[in-house]
Structures are given as C-alpha cells and as structure tokens.
Design an enzyme around this catalytic site. Structure first.
Site, PDB file in Angstrom:
ATOM      1  N   LYS A  44       0.844  -1.208   0.000  1.00  0.00           N
ATOM      2  CA  LYS A  44       0.000   0.000   0.000  1.00  0.00           C
ATOM      3  C   LYS A  44       0.879   1.257   0.000  1.00  0.00           C
ATOM      4  CE  LYS A  44      -3.017   2.366   3.226  1.00  0.00           C
ATOM      5  NZ  LYS A  44      -2.864   2.485   4.678  1.00  0.00           N
ATOM      6  N   TYR A  71      -1.868 -24.062   9.220  1.00  0.00           N
ATOM      7  CA  TYR A  71      -1.472 -23.642   7.864  1.00  0.00           C
ATOM      8  C   TYR A  71      -2.702 -23.203   7.081  1.00  0.00           C
ATOM      9  CZ  TYR A  71       0.777 -23.992   3.236  1.00  0.00           C
ATOM     10  OH  TYR A  71       1.279 -23.740   1.980  1.00  0.00           O
TER      11      TYR A  71
END
Ligand code: UDP
Length: 277
Positions: A68, A108
């Site tokens: 960003k 995970y």
C-alpha cells in the site's frame, strides 16, 4: 529468483526477511511484492504451528502495508489447503472448502485463509492491486532431501533402495505440478488483470500408492512399498480445476510427470550419491 526478475522485466529483485513483529521498511520504489513467506511442508508447519499462524496473519498484514505504501502490486502465494479435505472434486476457485480449524493442519490452512481475507480487504479498502494464487502440490530439483513432502521423500527412499513409506492405504490422491510450470503461471498472473484467486497446479491426478509405483518404475529402484499411519486430516482427494488459469492467463502445464520426475531425480541422485542427507 533472478530468473523471475528477468521474466518480469525487472532488473532489481529484493529478498525481504519478513519479521512479523516489526514494521517492514524497504528503501526506494517497489513494483511488486510476491509474498511466499511460510513453511509449506506438513512436517514443518506441524513443528512450527505458532510461527506458521503468525507469518500468514501478521506477516501478510505487514507485507500488504508495504504494498500500500509503495503502490506496489501484491501477489499472495495461497494454497490448495484452503479447500481442506474437499467435498467438491476437482476443486474450483468458487468452492469455500472444508477445513478443520482446530486440527493440526489448521495452523497452515487457516493462516492462508486469513491471508486471503486480509489481501481482499486491502484490495477493497485501499485499492491495492492484489493477486491470489492457490498453489497445488509442486515439486522440482533443489527441494530439500528431508523436506518431508511426498516427492522428495519417495525419491530419496527409491535412490537408496529403502522402503517407500505410503501413509494410510495410499488411496488418497494428489496432482503434481513441475516447478517451471508453476513459475510460468505466477508470472502470467502477476502481469495479468485477474485478481484471482486462481488455481495453479497440474490436473493429472493419481493415488499416492500409484505414485509410489511410478517412482519405483522411473528410478528402477529395488524399494518395497510399506504402509504407515495416515496423518490426521490428510485430504482424501486433491486435483485443481484449471479452467480459470487456462481462460484468463492462457496457462497450461507443459511438463509431464515422467519428465519432471526424471529432472528432479537427476538432481537428487547427484546430491544423495554425493553424500547429502
Ligand atoms: N505421504 C506419504 N508418505 C510420505 C509423505 C507423504 O504417503 O512419506 C502422503 C501424505 O499422507 C499425503 C500425500 O502423500 O496424502 C502428499 O503429502 P505431502 O506431505 O507431500 O503434502 P500434502 O499434499 O498432504 O500437503
């Protein structure tokens, strides 16, 4: 990675050591961030459950913050594990999955699912140009010999003529993609207008028992197949539907299993016969 830099037409490629607890600072402009940081072998993420959760959640947040700030394109390496033990077969990107959040593999699966959610939130809220790839089982030369995943394990066992350890009855299926095909798909996705998620994997599916037999045949090994207990929540089937990658990216895997395994075998033979463990 230099190869990827070259393919992308970018001269400079940074590797960032991701510290999930600190602000990520990189000097100068950045065109793209490819966020691959995470253990990916089940034996690794079972040994590093909290680190796996932190890198997928806090680490993805930091990497998105960097994207960003720099106006950089952001590619998230997600996984077929977001589909869990799938009830839709083959898996299409619009399937929401069947994951056990509190099972051992949940660390995970849920980290990557959170990473996808965070990536989409940065896209929607901050307009970051994001891409999500769901990577299916991939293999190739230079994998660690003791990686723990099935391809390096069976290849090393076959080269040493040791027993080949099939977990469960071996009826669970997987579909194996050669690394150069995966890289081609990643580059196409990064340079495309598709946000994804897009499955990248080879749709040729086989049972793990058939895979063990294939490895014995290709290597000419004297190994026998032995059965070992099936790990908890091990997905019973896995095969990508790659319609989206075909139509949106013009991508198709090029390397057959036989060709990819032979190329991986050459590298494993050199290292193992050279004394590597
Ligand atoms: N597997 C096996 N023997 C091994 C390692 C793995 O039979 O020595 C099986 C495992 O149970 C799973 C499949 O092979 O069904 C693929 O396992 P891998 O660890 O490569 O990754 P996964 O696809 O489960 O994430």
């Amino acid at each position: 990675m230099d190869n990827i830099g070259h393919l992308l037409g970018h001269e400079r490629f940074h590797f960032i050591k991701l510290d999930v607890t600190n602000y990520l600072y990189v000097e100068g402009p950045l065109d793209a961030i490819l966020h691959f940081a995470s253990p990916a072998s089940p034996i690794d993420y079972l040994e590093l459950p909290i680190q796996t959760l932190k890198v997928g959640s806090l680490g993805t947040h930091k990497a998105l913050g960097l994207a960003k700030a720099k106006g950089a394109r952001f590619l998230l390496a997600s996984t077929s594990e977001v589909y869990g033990d799938p009830k839709v077969h083959p898996q299409t990107e619009d399937y929401w999955g069947n994951v056990n959040p509190i099972g051992p593999r949940g660390v995970y699966d849920e980290a990557k699912r959170f990473a996808e959610a965070m990536t989409m939130a940065y896209h929607r809220t901050h307009g970051v140009a994001t891409r999500i790839v769901r990577i299916f089982n991939t293999y190739g030369p230079r994998m660690r010999i003791r990686d723990g995943r099935v391809v390096p394990t069976f290849l090393a066992q076959a080269i040493r003529n040791e027993d080949i350890t099939v977990f469960g009855d071996g009826s669970q299926t997987r579909s194996f993609c050669f690394v150069s095909d995966l890289v081609d798909g990643l580059v196409r996705l990064l340079n495309s207008d598709s946000e994804g998620p897009v499955n990248i994997g080879n749709p040729r599916e086989m049972t793990i028992y058939e895979f063990a037999e294939t490895i014995i045949r290709i290597t000419g090994s004297k190994s026998r197949i032995v059965k070992r207990p099936l790990p908890e929540d091990d997905p019973k089937v896995r095969r990508p539907d790659i319609t989206l990658a075909r139509t949106k990216l013009g991508w198709e895997p090029q390397v057959s299993l036989e060709e990819g395994i032979s190329r991986t075998l050459d590298d494993f033979r050199k290292r193992i016969l050279g004394g590597a463990r």
